[in-house]
Design a protein around this motif. Structure first.
Motif, PDB file in Angstrom:
ATOM      1  N   THR A 257       0.821  -1.408  -0.064  1.00 25.97           N
ATOM      2  CA  THR A 257       0.259   0.024  -0.175  1.00 25.97           C
ATOM      3  C   THR A 257       0.670   1.209   0.141  1.00 25.97           C
ATOM      4  O   THR A 257       1.908   1.311   1.126  1.00 25.97           O
ATOM      5  N   GLY A 258       1.067   2.098  -0.602  1.00 27.16           N
ATOM      6  CA  GLY A 258       2.233   3.545  -1.205  1.00 27.16           C
ATOM      7  C   GLY A 258       1.751   3.183  -1.966  1.00 27.16           C
ATOM      8  O   GLY A 258       0.775   2.885  -3.901  1.00 27.16           O
ATOM      9  N   VAL A 259       2.350   4.537  -2.318  1.00 23.70           N
ATOM     10  CA  VAL A 259       2.604   5.904  -4.005  1.00 23.70           C
ATOM     11  C   VAL A 259       4.263   5.678  -4.458  1.00 23.70           C
ATOM     12  O   VAL A 259       4.543   6.273  -3.916  1.00 23.70           O
ATOM     13  N   ILE A 260       4.054   5.716  -5.758  1.00 22.64           N
ATOM     14  CA  ILE A 260       5.242   5.973  -6.263  1.00 22.64           C
ATOM     15  C   ILE A 260       5.332   6.677  -7.182  1.00 22.64           C
ATOM     16  O   ILE A 260       4.355   6.247  -8.201  1.00 22.64           O
ATOM     17  N   ARG A 261       6.978   7.690  -7.174  1.00 17.53           N
ATOM     18  CA  ARG A 261       6.711   8.231  -8.456  1.00 17.53           C
ATOM     19  C   ARG A 261       7.442   7.533 -10.110  1.00 17.53           C
ATOM     20  O   ARG A 261       8.012   6.905  -9.276  1.00 17.53           O
ATOM     21  N   ILE A 262       6.484   7.580 -10.831  1.00 19.02           N
ATOM     22  CA  ILE A 262       7.364   6.750 -11.997  1.00 19.02           C
ATOM     23  C   ILE A 262       8.175   7.673 -12.685  1.00 19.02           C
ATOM     24  O   ILE A 262       8.809   8.205 -12.815  1.00 19.02           O
ATOM     25  N   GLY A 263       9.437   6.935 -12.797  1.00 16.35           N
ATOM     26  CA  GLY A 263      10.640   7.567 -13.371  1.00 16.35           C
ATOM     27  C   GLY A 263      11.654   6.638 -13.863  1.00 16.35           C
ATOM     28  O   GLY A 263      11.050   5.344 -14.149  1.00 16.35           O
ATOM     29  N   ASP A 264      13.313   6.296 -14.218  1.00 14.65           N
ATOM     30  CA  ASP A 264      13.532   5.570 -14.397  1.00 14.65           C
ATOM     31  C   ASP A 264      13.514   3.878 -13.368  1.00 14.65           C
ATOM     32  O   ASP A 264      13.803   4.509 -12.536  1.00 14.65           O
ATOM     33  N   PRO A 265      14.092   2.936 -14.096  1.00 16.82           N
ATOM     34  CA  PRO A 265      14.306   2.225 -13.291  1.00 16.82           C
ATOM     35  C   PRO A 265      14.869   1.951 -12.060  1.00 16.82           C
ATOM     36  O   PRO A 265      14.549   1.503 -10.959  1.00 16.82           O
ATOM     37  N   ALA A 266      16.319   3.002 -12.034  1.00 17.45           N
ATOM     38  CA  ALA A 266      16.543   2.764 -10.642  1.00 17.45           C
ATOM     39  C   ALA A 266      15.872   4.003  -9.410  1.00 17.45           C
ATOM     40  O   ALA A 266      16.098   3.577  -8.702  1.00 17.45           O
ATOM     41  N   THR A 267      15.004   4.525 -10.221  1.00 14.70           N
ATOM     42  CA  THR A 267      14.437   5.216  -8.594  1.00 14.70           C
ATOM     43  C   THR A 267      13.660   4.722  -8.552  1.00 14.70           C
ATOM     44  O   THR A 267      12.779   5.552  -6.918  1.00 14.70           O
ATOM     45  N   LEU A 268      12.734   3.666  -9.616  1.00 12.44           N
ATOM     46  CA  LEU A 268      11.544   3.410  -9.023  1.00 12.44           C
ATOM     47  C   LEU A 268      11.567   1.950  -8.559  1.00 12.44           C
ATOM     48  O   LEU A 268      11.460   1.692  -7.091  1.00 12.44           O
ATOM     49  N   ASP A 269      13.397   1.539  -8.396  1.00 11.69           N
ATOM     50  CA  ASP A 269      13.385   0.287  -7.550  1.00 11.69           C
ATOM     51  C   ASP A 269      13.873   1.970  -6.122  1.00 11.69           C
ATOM     52  O   ASP A 269      13.715   0.821  -4.878  1.00 11.69           O
ATOM     53  N   HIS A 270      14.256   2.241  -5.883  1.00 13.16           N
ATOM     54  CA  HIS A 270      14.638   3.045  -4.608  1.00 13.16           C
ATOM     55  C   HIS A 270      13.651   3.585  -4.337  1.00 13.16           C
ATOM     56  O   HIS A 270      13.934   3.152  -2.605  1.00 13.16           O
ATOM     57  N   GLN A 271      12.320   3.923  -4.274  1.00 14.50           N
ATOM     58  CA  GLN A 271      11.720   4.476  -3.435  1.00 14.50           C
ATOM     59  C   GLN A 271      11.090   2.660  -3.087  1.00 14.50           C
ATOM     60  O   GLN A 271      10.424   2.892  -2.631  1.00 14.50           O
ATOM     61  N   LEU A 272      10.835   1.987  -3.809  1.00 13.92           N
ATOM     62  CA  LEU A 272      10.404   0.624  -3.086  1.00 13.92           C
ATOM     63  C   LEU A 272      11.052   0.067  -2.751  1.00 13.92           C
ATOM     64  O   LEU A 272      11.231  -0.195  -1.356  1.00 13.92           O
ATOM     65  N   GLU A 273      12.072   0.363  -2.518  1.00 12.88           N
ATOM     66  CA  GLU A 273      13.430   0.169  -1.236  1.00 12.88           C
ATOM     67  C   GLU A 273      13.399   0.252  -0.094  1.00 12.88           C
ATOM     68  O   GLU A 273      13.330  -0.212   1.271  1.00 12.88           O
ATOM     69  N   GLN A 274      12.693   1.741  -0.302  1.00  9.19           N
ATOM     70  CA  GLN A 274      12.685   3.093   0.785  1.00  9.19           C
ATOM     71  C   GLN A 274      11.828   2.422   1.449  1.00  9.19           C
ATOM     72  O   GLN A 274      11.048   2.711   2.957  1.00  9.19           O
ATOM     73  N   LEU A 275       9.946   2.001   1.044  1.00 14.40           N
ATOM     74  CA  LEU A 275       9.058   1.499   0.844  1.00 14.40           C
ATOM     75  C   LEU A 275       8.502   0.305   1.994  1.00 14.40           C
ATOM     76  O   LEU A 275       7.961  -0.160   2.897  1.00 14.40           O
ATOM     77  N   LEU A 276       9.273  -0.032   1.233  1.00 10.11           N
ATOM     78  CA  LEU A 276       9.336  -2.049   1.412  1.00 10.11           C
ATOM     79  C   LEU A 276      10.536  -2.935   2.021  1.00 10.11           C
ATOM     80  O   LEU A 276      12.339  -2.116   1.512  1.00 10.11           O
ATOM     81  N   PRO A 277      10.256  -3.526   3.284  1.00  7.40           N
ATOM     82  CA  PRO A 277      11.948  -4.269   3.143  1.00  7.40           C
ATOM     83  C   PRO A 277      12.487  -5.288   2.583  1.00  7.40           C
ATOM     84  O   PRO A 277      12.642  -6.614   2.615  1.00  7.40           O
ATOM     85  N   ILE A 278      12.707  -4.632   1.190  1.00 11.99           N
ATOM     86  CA  ILE A 278      13.391  -4.991   0.144  1.00 11.99           C
ATOM     87  C   ILE A 278      14.152  -4.851  -0.448  1.00 11.99           C
ATOM     88  O   ILE A 278      15.342  -3.365  -0.370  1.00 11.99           O
ATOM     89  N   ARG A 279      15.410  -5.133  -1.271  1.00 11.08           N
ATOM     90  CA  ARG A 279      16.081  -4.898  -2.224  1.00 11.08           C
ATOM     91  C   ARG A 279      16.402  -5.370  -3.721  1.00 11.08           C
ATOM     92  O   ARG A 279      15.097  -6.288  -3.612  1.00 11.08           O
ATOM     93  N   ILE A 280      16.129  -4.592  -4.917  1.00 12.45           N
ATOM     94  CA  ILE A 280      15.876  -5.424  -6.172  1.00 12.45           C
ATOM     95  C   ILE A 280      17.921  -5.256  -7.000  1.00 12.45           C
ATOM     96  O   ILE A 280      18.202  -4.416  -6.627  1.00 12.45           O
ATOM     97  N   GLU A 281      18.469  -6.440  -6.833  1.00 11.82           N
ATOM     98  CA  GLU A 281      19.287  -6.831  -7.791  1.00 11.82           C
ATOM     99  C   GLU A 281      19.177  -7.511  -9.190  1.00 11.82           C
ATOM    100  O   GLU A 281      18.202  -8.259  -9.472  1.00 11.82           O
ATOM    101  N   GLU A 282      20.672  -7.337  -9.835  1.00 10.83           N
ATOM    102  CA  GLU A 282      20.631  -8.220 -10.620  1.00 10.83           C
ATOM    103  C   GLU A 282      21.315  -9.186 -10.532  1.00 10.83           C
ATOM    104  O   GLU A 282      21.756  -9.976  -9.735  1.00 10.83           O
ATOM    105  N   ARG A 283      20.510 -10.532 -11.067  1.00 11.77           N
ATOM    106  CA  ARG A 283      20.447 -12.093 -10.950  1.00 11.77           C
ATOM    107  C   ARG A 283      20.808 -12.240 -12.687  1.00 11.77           C
ATOM    108  O   ARG A 283      19.084 -12.826 -13.534  1.00 11.77           O
ATOM    109  N   ASN A 284      21.470 -12.974 -13.313  1.00 14.66           N
ATOM    110  CA  ASN A 284      21.424 -13.734 -14.273  1.00 14.66           C
ATOM    111  C   ASN A 284      21.120 -12.672 -15.231  1.00 14.66           C
ATOM    112  O   ASN A 284      20.122 -13.059 -16.278  1.00 14.66           O
ATOM    113  N   GLY A 285      21.314 -11.720 -15.381  1.00 16.97           N
ATOM    114  CA  GLY A 285      20.891 -10.554 -16.305  1.00 16.97           C
ATOM    115  C   GLY A 285      19.393 -10.301 -16.478  1.00 16.97           C
ATOM    116  O   GLY A 285      18.918  -9.431 -17.284  1.00 16.97           O
ATOM    117  N   GLN A 286      18.706 -10.516 -14.621  1.00 17.79           N
ATOM    118  CA  GLN A 286      17.405 -10.066 -14.410  1.00 17.79           C
ATOM    119  C   GLN A 286      17.447  -9.586 -13.805  1.00 17.79           C
ATOM    120  O   GLN A 286      18.472  -9.569 -12.491  1.00 17.79           O
TER     121      GLN A 286
END
Length: 317
Positions: free
Chosen positions: A280-309
């Motif tokens: 539940t929340g609102v994030i601002r649409i931007g480039d992938p790095a901006t989206l990733d950062h907002q989600l990592e601030q909102l949730l107990p997660i991190r977003i990383e590269e794995r096998n090119g994905q």
């Protein structure tokens, strides 16, 4: 005739009674001048979407209401100024109509990439807005109008024509339209329809019964689900991407991952340990790095590269 058309338009803006819509259709078909008058009113409204709105109650102070930030208030205010606005603009309606017909050839395919959205005015005066990484083909014929949403998301603002119904095909289903504003999502197995104005009929999956959605209703079938979920309430969240925002209310993390994939153009997986997380929340649409950062601030997660994905995994403790 003009006053009748305005009265019908105002009445239908928040109407969820199908019998009223059918009564309206009978009125349209009773006389060709009825349909012409109503089309002029609706076209003026569609074109005014991009204009600043002056509140008639505070006209003396010329207060300008921002359409993007105050859209929720507009539906409560429009009753006061719409008849006067239409009366003033009706003189130019014929000129406006003829000008719009130059846009949007029949059978045209429109596409967007991961960079931005696209707005298209169709040959009949209707308007569509494509979200990122979307492909839709529109056919405007003499006796019918249709759109095929191959993938992605489109917001439709359709001008009503009793003799030329508008049908959207998406996800193996059909959405039949009475002049209306609605959003259709067809992405990675997820199918959704949200109606902000008017009435649509959504064909059932695999022969199931048709579902009618009035203004304020939304239908959603997540990827892999066996049934549709229909809800009623504020559907503006479904259109928030048009203002550069993604709004989530108790949505599964998988749905967020699909949005990230659409805006990045790649694949985003979710670690099985995070499948039960609801967002539940609102994030601002931007480039992938901006989206990733907002989600990592909102949730107990991190977003990383794995096998090119990209992969959403638990945050490090």
């Amino acid at each position: 005739m003009r006053d009748e058309a305005v009265s019908w338009f105002v009445r239908l803006r928040e109407c969820d009674d199908e019998s009223v819509w059918l009564e309206h259709q009978d009125w349209l078909e009773a006389d060709s001048t009825h349909a012409a008058a109503y089309s002029a009113v609706e076209r003026i409204w569609i074109e005014s979407e991009d204009l600043p709105l002056v509140d008639a109650e505070e006209h003396a102070s010329a207060e300008v209401i921002d359409l993007g930030a105050r859209r929720a208030e507009r539906s409560a205010r429009y009753r006061y100024w719409l008849p006067a606005a239409v009366a003033a603009a009706m003189v130019g309606a014929v000129t406006l109509q003829s000008g719009l017909l130059r846009f949007g050839p029949s059978g045209e395919t429109y596409r967007t990439d991961a960079v931005g959205t696209r707005t298209v005015t169709l040959a009949d005066g209707s308007r569509i807005v494509l979200n990122r990484n979307t492909e839709v083909t529109v056919h405007i014929g003499q006796d019918k109008r249709s759109a095929e949403l191959a993938s992605g998301e489109v917001a439709f603002d359709i001008r009503h024509e009793a003799k030329r119904p508008f049908v959207v095909a998406a996800g193996g289903r059909e959405i039949r339209v009475l002049g209306t504003e609605f959003d259709v999502l067809n992405q990675s197995g997820m199918f959704g329809v949200a109606v902000r104005r008017g009435l649509v009929a959504v064909s059932g999956a695999k022969g199931a019964e048709t579902t009618r959605l009035p203004a304020g209703a939304a239908l959603l079938r997540p990827a892999g689900a066996k049934a549709d979920t229909v809800s009623r309430g504020d559907v503006d969240d479904a259109f928030a991407w048009m203002q550069g925002r993604l709004v989530y209310t108790d949505r599964p993390l998988d749905a967020v991952a699909r949005d990230l994939a659409r805006y990045d153009g790649g694949v985003v997986s979710v670690d099985p340990a995070l499948r039960d997380i609801r967002v539940t929340g609102v994030i601002r649409i931007g480039d992938p790095a901006t989206l990733d950062h907002q989600l990592e601030q909102l949730l107990p997660i991190r977003i990383e590269e794995r096998n090119g994905q990209r992969a959403i995994v638990p945050a490090r403790r």
